[in-house]
Design an enzyme around this catalytic site. Sequence first.
Site, mmCIF file in Angstrom:
data_model
loop_
_atom_site.group_PDB
_atom_site.id
_atom_site.type_symbol
_atom_site.label_atom_id
_atom_site.label_comp_id
_atom_site.label_asym_id
_atom_site.label_seq_id
_atom_site.Cartn_x
_atom_site.Cartn_y
_atom_site.Cartn_z
ATOM 1 N N ARG A 122 0.810 -1.233 0.000
ATOM 2 C CA ARG A 122 0.000 0.000 0.000
ATOM 3 C C ARG A 122 0.842 1.282 0.000
ATOM 4 N NH1 ARG A 122 -3.109 -2.847 3.976
ATOM 5 N NH2 ARG A 122 -4.795 -3.946 2.932
ATOM 6 N N LYS A 144 2.483 11.782 -10.108
ATOM 7 C CA LYS A 144 1.574 11.013 -10.967
ATOM 8 C C LYS A 144 2.315 9.771 -11.423
ATOM 9 C CE LYS A 144 -1.673 14.240 -13.028
ATOM 10 N NZ LYS A 144 -2.146 14.853 -14.287
ATOM 11 N N GLU A 186 7.864 20.038 -23.323
ATOM 12 C CA GLU A 186 7.236 20.206 -22.002
ATOM 13 C C GLU A 186 7.729 21.507 -21.345
ATOM 14 O OE1 GLU A 186 4.781 18.344 -20.941
ATOM 15 O OE2 GLU A 186 5.069 16.248 -21.525
ATOM 16 N N LYS A 228 6.022 23.654 -11.979
ATOM 17 C CA LYS A 228 5.346 22.395 -11.659
ATOM 18 C C LYS A 228 5.163 22.266 -10.143
ATOM 19 C CE LYS A 228 4.252 17.885 -12.625
ATOM 20 N NZ LYS A 228 4.243 16.790 -13.557
ATOM 21 N N GLU A 238 -5.164 17.038 -8.673
ATOM 22 C CA GLU A 238 -5.840 17.552 -9.871
ATOM 23 C C GLU A 238 -7.338 17.743 -9.684
ATOM 24 O OE1 GLU A 238 -4.016 16.237 -13.556
ATOM 25 O OE2 GLU A 238 -5.954 16.418 -14.535
ATOM 26 N N ARG A 242 -4.256 21.935 -11.522
ATOM 27 C CA ARG A 242 -3.217 21.029 -12.018
ATOM 28 C C ARG A 242 -3.535 20.541 -13.437
ATOM 29 N NH1 ARG A 242 0.194 16.135 -9.145
ATOM 30 N NH2 ARG A 242 1.317 15.583 -11.050
ATOM 31 N N ASN A 246 -1.895 19.888 -18.407
ATOM 32 C CA ASN A 246 -2.205 18.983 -19.523
ATOM 33 C C ASN A 246 -2.476 19.726 -20.820
ATOM 34 O OD1 ASN A 246 -2.037 16.344 -18.355
ATOM 35 N ND2 ASN A 246 -3.757 16.953 -17.083
ATOM 36 N N HIS A 249 -2.269 17.862 -24.002
ATOM 37 C CA HIS A 249 -2.125 16.430 -23.711
ATOM 38 C C HIS A 249 -3.310 15.589 -24.171
ATOM 39 C CE1 HIS A 249 1.374 17.687 -21.572
ATOM 40 N NE2 HIS A 249 1.623 16.487 -21.089
ATOM 41 N N HIS A 253 -2.233 12.666 -26.187
ATOM 42 C CA HIS A 253 -2.414 11.260 -25.775
ATOM 43 C C HIS A 253 -3.172 10.493 -26.856
ATOM 44 C CE1 HIS A 253 -1.841 11.972 -21.154
ATOM 45 N NE2 HIS A 253 -0.712 11.942 -21.822
ATOM 46 N N HIS A 266 6.452 11.083 -26.627
ATOM 47 C CA HIS A 266 5.440 11.789 -25.829
ATOM 48 C C HIS A 266 5.543 13.310 -26.036
ATOM 49 C CE1 HIS A 266 2.777 12.763 -22.532
ATOM 50 N NE2 HIS A 266 3.702 13.572 -22.055
HETATM 51 P P1 NAD Z 1 11.568 7.529 -21.856
HETATM 52 O O1 NAD Z 1 11.580 7.182 -20.453
HETATM 53 O O2 NAD Z 1 11.077 6.525 -22.847
HETATM 54 O O3 NAD Z 1 13.029 7.988 -22.284
HETATM 55 C C1 NAD Z 1 13.243 8.386 -23.599
HETATM 56 C C2 NAD Z 1 14.383 7.591 -24.263
HETATM 57 O O4 NAD Z 1 15.625 8.120 -23.811
HETATM 58 C C3 NAD Z 1 14.409 6.104 -23.960
HETATM 59 O O5 NAD Z 1 14.818 5.427 -25.116
HETATM 60 C C4 NAD Z 1 15.488 5.997 -22.890
HETATM 61 O O6 NAD Z 1 16.090 4.735 -22.892
HETATM 62 C C5 NAD Z 1 16.445 7.060 -23.322
HETATM 63 N N1 NAD Z 1 17.244 7.671 -22.268
HETATM 64 C C6 NAD Z 1 16.805 8.135 -21.078
HETATM 65 N N2 NAD Z 1 17.771 8.788 -20.445
HETATM 66 C C7 NAD Z 1 18.869 8.701 -21.220
HETATM 67 C C8 NAD Z 1 20.190 9.192 -21.100
HETATM 68 N N3 NAD Z 1 20.549 9.992 -20.088
HETATM 69 N N4 NAD Z 1 21.069 8.876 -22.054
HETATM 70 C C9 NAD Z 1 20.688 8.124 -23.124
HETATM 71 N N5 NAD Z 1 19.451 7.675 -23.321
HETATM 72 C C10 NAD Z 1 18.549 7.970 -22.378
HETATM 73 O O7 NAD Z 1 10.667 8.830 -22.138
HETATM 74 P P2 NAD Z 1 10.521 10.255 -21.473
HETATM 75 O O8 NAD Z 1 10.353 11.179 -22.600
HETATM 76 O O9 NAD Z 1 11.566 10.520 -20.457
HETATM 77 O O10 NAD Z 1 9.151 10.122 -20.685
HETATM 78 C C11 NAD Z 1 7.936 9.899 -21.355
HETATM 79 C C12 NAD Z 1 6.990 9.248 -20.393
HETATM 80 O O11 NAD Z 1 6.752 10.123 -19.307
HETATM 81 C C13 NAD Z 1 5.641 8.916 -20.998
HETATM 82 O O12 NAD Z 1 5.257 7.652 -20.584
HETATM 83 C C14 NAD Z 1 4.730 9.963 -20.389
HETATM 84 O O13 NAD Z 1 3.409 9.513 -20.292
HETATM 85 C C15 NAD Z 1 5.359 10.171 -19.048
HETATM 86 N N6 NAD Z 1 5.053 11.448 -18.417
HETATM 87 C C16 NAD Z 1 4.636 11.411 -17.140
HETATM 88 C C17 NAD Z 1 4.367 12.583 -16.474
HETATM 89 C C18 NAD Z 1 3.960 12.551 -15.034
HETATM 90 O O14 NAD Z 1 3.596 13.595 -14.486
HETATM 91 N N7 NAD Z 1 4.059 11.423 -14.376
HETATM 92 C C19 NAD Z 1 4.543 13.814 -17.124
HETATM 93 C C20 NAD Z 1 4.992 13.807 -18.434
HETATM 94 C C21 NAD Z 1 5.259 12.611 -19.070
HETATM 95 N N1 GLY Z 2 2.178 16.130 -16.440
HETATM 96 C C1 GLY Z 2 0.902 16.536 -15.887
HETATM 97 C C2 GLY Z 2 0.868 16.523 -14.395
HETATM 98 O O1 GLY Z 2 1.813 16.166 -13.752
HETATM 99 O O2 GLY Z 2 -0.131 16.834 -13.828
#
Ligand code: NAD
Ligand code: GLY
Length: 368
Positions: A122, A144, A186, A228, A238, A242, A246, A249, A253, A266
């Site tokens: 949990r 998130k 972003e 943020k 949210e 918050r 998006n 988004h 999405h 993304h």
């Molecule tokens: P990712 O985690 O897929 O990383 C992008 C690519 O870069 C991958 O191929 C990874 O292996 C590579 N990589 C990462 N760090 C590296 C480094 N230092 N050197 C070399 N290669 C590296 O993608 P992302 O763009 O970081 O994140 C996208 C994800 O985040 C999506 O799933 C999206 O939905 C999520 N997201 C979440 C939130 C949230 O608030 N939780 C906000 C925005 C996005």
């Molecule tokens: N990336 C949107 C949020 O964190 O709310």
Amino acid sequence: MTNPGLRQLRVELGARAYPILIGGGLLQTATWPELIRGRHVLILSDENVAPHYLPLVLDRLQGKTVVTRILPPGEPEKNLGRFAQAIDDLATLKASRDATVVALGGGVVGDLSGFVAACWMRGIAFIQLPTTLLAMVDSSVGGKTAVDLPQGKNLVGAFHQPAAVIADTQTLSTLPDRELRAGLAEVVKYGALGDETFFAWLEAHADALLARDPAVLAEAIERSCQHKAAIVARDETEQGDRALLNLGHTFGHALETADAYGRLLHGESVAIGMVLAARLSAELDMAPASDTERLATLLARLNLPVDLPAGANPGQLLDLMRLDKKNLSGRLRLILWRGLGQACIVPDVDEDRVHACLANAAMERASG
Ligand code: NAD
Ligand code: GLY
């Protein structure tokens, strides 16, 4: 060890407040291992990140019982199967309530790790060690956590805040250019949604950002995290503001899901989505069309896509948008804007107008 370029922020959430540290070399120098209370640690990372940075992290965890799970890279890995494997890892580890999950990677690893930590017994602690620009400015902050379903992105998840976010900007040295640009989308989002001054700063520093000027990048990360952190502090789950984060988004999405988490990154989907949100705002007479132009120009200067991908199907995209988590009682609830820096929540958007906006964009793409 001291770090002269260190920037420090805090997400003010009372008993769950936590620091965000931004600077070069922090994986080695910051005191993040001291936050780990128990003996058990699960590290999640991916095959692109682990060869570069996992040894540094393991070196800081001597004396702990550590299991690592290294995923293939990419969005398709953010799924329930990988979640179940990580939970199995914790079970094998016999991890107790004081165990910690460490996310070493981008948003995919971060979102998955956070969800694993939210669910084990949990909720146990987790630490974000983001290695993409996108993760540093957005996904690692705010709690998130989620995995995707074939039906839509992030449909299974929880709010679960990390114990700390340690953004070691030196890790960006190995990040591919395309991924850096996806993160810049972003960054632009924060200016577009609520800070025209920051947007103008980004216009002035676009070339330096693309050239990875360390000071400019660090400032962009800090200013993004300030935005943020402030929004998360006043609306953690949210209920209101918050949702403004998006911007772009819901369109984005839908594009990602239609693309089956493949071609578009993304951040790239968000770039196209923000332009669509701005366009729709102008078509609904809420905002000047010149602001759509200004947004599209900056994103294009950052080498981000701003047009619908070839073959995008407006009907399918609208259908996917209906599954967005922001919708209430079956009504389309979108983040649009009244102009640059003035995003707003529009609770009941006429679906015909959204379809028309997508159809216009698709037609322009086909003719252009
Ligand atoms: P990712 O985690 O897929 O990383 C992008 C690519 O870069 C991958 O191929 C990874 O292996 C590579 N990589 C990462 N760090 C590296 C480094 N230092 N050197 C070399 N290669 C590296 O993608 P992302 O763009 O970081 O994140 C996208 C994800 O985040 C999506 O799933 C999206 O939905 C999520 N997201 C979440 C939130 C949230 O608030 N939780 C906000 C925005 C996005
Ligand atoms: N990336 C949107 C949020 O964190 O709310």
